[in-house]
Design a protein around this motif. Sequence first.
Motif, PDB file in Angstrom:
ATOM      1  N   LEU A  61     131.578 -13.099  13.361  1.00  0.00           N
ATOM      2  CA  LEU A  61     130.599 -12.562  14.297  1.00  0.00           C
ATOM      3  C   LEU A  61     129.530 -11.774  13.556  1.00  0.00           C
ATOM      4  N   ALA A  62     128.340 -11.695  14.159  1.00  0.00           N
ATOM      5  CA  ALA A  62     127.235 -10.923  13.580  1.00  0.00           C
ATOM      6  C   ALA A  62     126.671  -9.988  14.633  1.00  0.00           C
ATOM      7  N   ASN A  63     126.356  -8.747  14.225  1.00  0.00           N
ATOM      8  CA  ASN A  63     125.749  -7.799  15.162  1.00  0.00           C
ATOM      9  C   ASN A  63     124.245  -8.029  15.224  1.00  0.00           C
ATOM     10  N   ILE A  64     123.731  -8.061  16.461  1.00  0.00           N
ATOM     11  CA  ILE A  64     122.309  -8.339  16.696  1.00  0.00           C
ATOM     12  C   ILE A  64     121.740  -7.308  17.668  1.00  0.00           C
ATOM     13  N   ASP A  65     120.418  -7.200  17.649  1.00  0.00           N
ATOM     14  CA  ASP A  65     119.699  -6.252  18.498  1.00  0.00           C
ATOM     15  C   ASP A  65     118.756  -7.030  19.411  1.00  0.00           C
ATOM     16  N   LEU A  66     118.849  -6.757  20.688  1.00  0.00           N
ATOM     17  CA  LEU A  66     117.914  -7.295  21.678  1.00  0.00           C
ATOM     18  C   LEU A  66     117.432  -6.147  22.561  1.00  0.00           C
ATOM     19  N   ASN A  67     116.124  -5.908  22.529  1.00  0.00           N
ATOM     20  CA  ASN A  67     115.523  -4.870  23.373  1.00  0.00           C
ATOM     21  C   ASN A  67     116.156  -3.493  23.145  1.00  0.00           C
ATOM     22  N   GLY A  68     116.484  -3.223  21.875  1.00  0.00           N
ATOM     23  CA  GLY A  68     116.990  -1.901  21.540  1.00  0.00           C
ATOM     24  C   GLY A  68     118.461  -1.681  21.770  1.00  0.00           C
ATOM     25  N   LYS A  69     119.186  -2.717  22.183  1.00  0.00           N
ATOM     26  CA  LYS A  69     120.633  -2.612  22.383  1.00  0.00           C
ATOM     27  C   LYS A  69     121.342  -3.649  21.503  1.00  0.00           C
ATOM     28  N   TYR A  70     122.564  -3.297  21.084  1.00  0.00           N
ATOM     29  CA  TYR A  70     123.288  -4.124  20.106  1.00  0.00           C
ATOM     30  C   TYR A  70     124.496  -4.803  20.740  1.00  0.00           C
ATOM     31  N   GLY A  71     124.729  -6.031  20.278  1.00  0.00           N
ATOM     32  CA  GLY A  71     125.905  -6.806  20.655  1.00  0.00           C
ATOM     33  C   GLY A  71     126.264  -7.739  19.516  1.00  0.00           C
ATOM     34  N   PHE A  72     127.011  -8.801  19.827  1.00  0.00           N
ATOM     35  CA  PHE A  72     127.478  -9.716  18.782  1.00  0.00           C
ATOM     36  C   PHE A  72     127.316 -11.168  19.215  1.00  0.00           C
ATOM     37  N   ILE A  73     126.987 -12.023  18.225  1.00  0.00           N
ATOM     38  CA  ILE A  73     126.903 -13.467  18.441  1.00  0.00           C
ATOM     39  C   ILE A  73     127.927 -14.167  17.558  1.00  0.00           C
ATOM     40  N   ASP A  74     128.287 -15.408  17.966  1.00  0.00           N
ATOM     41  CA  ASP A  74     129.115 -16.242  17.100  1.00  0.00           C
ATOM     42  C   ASP A  74     128.220 -17.168  16.286  1.00  0.00           C
ATOM     43  N   LYS A  75     128.816 -18.082  15.541  1.00  0.00           N
ATOM     44  CA  LYS A  75     128.039 -18.920  14.618  1.00  0.00           C
ATOM     45  C   LYS A  75     127.261 -20.039  15.304  1.00  0.00           C
ATOM     46  N   THR A  76     127.433 -20.180  16.615  1.00  0.00           N
ATOM     47  CA  THR A  76     126.592 -21.126  17.356  1.00  0.00           C
ATOM     48  C   THR A  76     125.413 -20.412  18.006  1.00  0.00           C
ATOM     49  N   GLY A  77     125.368 -19.069  17.860  1.00  0.00           N
ATOM     50  CA  GLY A  77     124.283 -18.296  18.433  1.00  0.00           C
ATOM     51  C   GLY A  77     124.574 -17.781  19.830  1.00  0.00           C
ATOM     52  N   ASN A  78     125.769 -18.058  20.329  1.00  0.00           N
ATOM     53  CA  ASN A  78     126.131 -17.538  21.659  1.00  0.00           C
ATOM     54  C   ASN A  78     126.418 -16.040  21.587  1.00  0.00           C
ATOM     55  N   ILE A  79     125.891 -15.299  22.551  1.00  0.00           N
ATOM     56  CA  ILE A  79     126.194 -13.869  22.640  1.00  0.00           C
ATOM     57  C   ILE A  79     127.591 -13.729  23.244  1.00  0.00           C
ATOM     58  N   VAL A  80     128.549 -13.297  22.415  1.00  0.00           N
ATOM     59  CA  VAL A  80     129.937 -13.198  22.862  1.00  0.00           C
ATOM     60  C   VAL A  80     130.302 -11.770  23.268  1.00  0.00           C
ATOM     61  N   ILE A  81     129.538 -10.796  22.789  1.00  0.00           N
ATOM     62  CA  ILE A  81     129.707  -9.406  23.220  1.00  0.00           C
ATOM     63  C   ILE A  81     128.318  -8.920  23.618  1.00  0.00           C
ATOM     64  N   PRO A  82     128.114  -8.563  24.890  1.00  0.00           N
ATOM     65  CA  PRO A  82     126.760  -8.252  25.390  1.00  0.00           C
ATOM     66  C   PRO A  82     126.073  -7.125  24.620  1.00  0.00           C
ATOM     67  N   CYS A  83     124.753  -7.188  24.601  1.00  0.00           N
ATOM     68  CA  CYS A  83     123.942  -6.182  23.922  1.00  0.00           C
ATOM     69  C   CYS A  83     123.805  -4.963  24.831  1.00  0.00           C
ATOM     70  N   LYS A  84     124.749  -4.025  24.662  1.00  0.00           N
ATOM     71  CA  LYS A  84     124.755  -2.844  25.527  1.00  0.00           C
ATOM     72  C   LYS A  84     125.026  -1.558  24.759  1.00  0.00           C
ATOM     73  N   TYR A  85     125.157  -1.670  23.442  1.00  0.00           N
ATOM     74  CA  TYR A  85     125.485  -0.496  22.631  1.00  0.00           C
ATOM     75  C   TYR A  85     124.227   0.053  21.954  1.00  0.00           C
ATOM     76  N   ASP A  86     124.221   1.365  21.726  1.00  0.00           N
ATOM     77  CA  ASP A  86     123.098   1.981  21.021  1.00  0.00           C
ATOM     78  C   ASP A  86     123.046   1.523  19.572  1.00  0.00           C
ATOM     79  N   TYR A  87     124.204   1.251  18.999  1.00  0.00           N
ATOM     80  CA  TYR A  87     124.281   0.624  17.670  1.00  0.00           C
ATOM     81  C   TYR A  87     125.673   0.020  17.533  1.00  0.00           C
ATOM     82  N   ALA A  88     125.791  -0.955  16.651  1.00  0.00           N
ATOM     83  CA  ALA A  88     127.076  -1.584  16.376  1.00  0.00           C
ATOM     84  C   ALA A  88     127.133  -1.953  14.901  1.00  0.00           C
TER      85      ALA A  88
END
Length: 358
Positions: free
Chosen positions: A97-124
């Motif tokens: 998994l990789a941590n990513i930022d969308l609109n100032g919130k952080y979540g995680f994607i898998d290797k297909t690019g699917n967001i598997v953990i929603p971007c809702k954290y201030d940082y990850a």
Amino acid sequence: MTLRRLLPIILPVLLISALTFRADALAPKPPSNEEAPTPKPKPKPKPKPKLKFTITGDFCENLVCVKHKGKYGYIDKSCSIVIPCTYDLALDFKEGLANIDLNGKYGFIDKTGNIVIPCKYDYAWPFSEGLACVKINDKHGFIDKSGSIVIPCEYDNAYSFHEGLAIIELNGRSGFIDKTGNIVIPCKYDYAWPFSEGLAHVELNGKHIFIDKSGNVVISCKYDHAGSFHEGLTQVELKDKWGFIDKSGNLVIPCKYDDVWGFSEGLAKVKLNDKWGFIDKSGKVVIPCKYNEGGGFSEGLASVRLNGKEGFIDKSGNIVIPCMYDHVWSFCEGLAKVFIDGKCGFIDKSGKVVIPIN
């Protein structure tokens, strides 16, 4: 000779002549030069526009992060885009998994690019040992790969798990928790470093010591500073000079170097008289201190700097990739990131450019 007698001879000849004429009449005639159509040239396929991107990371789990028009995505080792550049920030893959930022919130994607953990954290932070540190409202905790919070966000600071324990900070003091969130080593230290090879370097009242996972003091250091254990030894500083101790606290390599790095693949980088070289675990100099700068050994090669340019040497000190780059990173997964004139790409261990420098 009468006509009746000639017929058996004449009729077969006439029949053969008629069949030959019919075959010639029905056979297709080859076109003349005037009739032959001129073949039209096939249109050349339009070349695909090359996607210009900036490489921002290093290869981890066969993917590397890139930036295009202010957005981040990932390419593979064939330089193909496998996850489009759609994120505001993206970091290296760890544990799938990789941590990513969308609109100032952080979540995680898998290797297909699917967001598997929603971007809702201030940082990850990246996953380590199955858990990732996350930040909400200035407090830190941990989630698992399903996104469930397994350790509540209640610490002032926290760091990734190493060898089953993670550093946490409360009220300016550092301690350690296990994966259930239990504080197993109280928050009483001024500073703490992650566990490595069963021991952790901590600082208390200006003194550097090493503790085990029960919090027992194993090595009471008399040194001004220390590192973490790697390959059975750790670097220590005494009166601005560096050497190495073992896990019993014995000084096995005298404090005589201006600077040192930890051991990696059996060798440690050391600095003497403003030049760098390498020693083995007995303290023997195996590569003379003659380089301006360099890195530790990784995958059998180490970076070195000579006359303002960098390349790679092997463990015998042979230059296997000439010092021709402005800067290089260590080899990882068979490739090394190299820089020329502010541009970067990747080379393999033969020095061949496998991802263009652009």
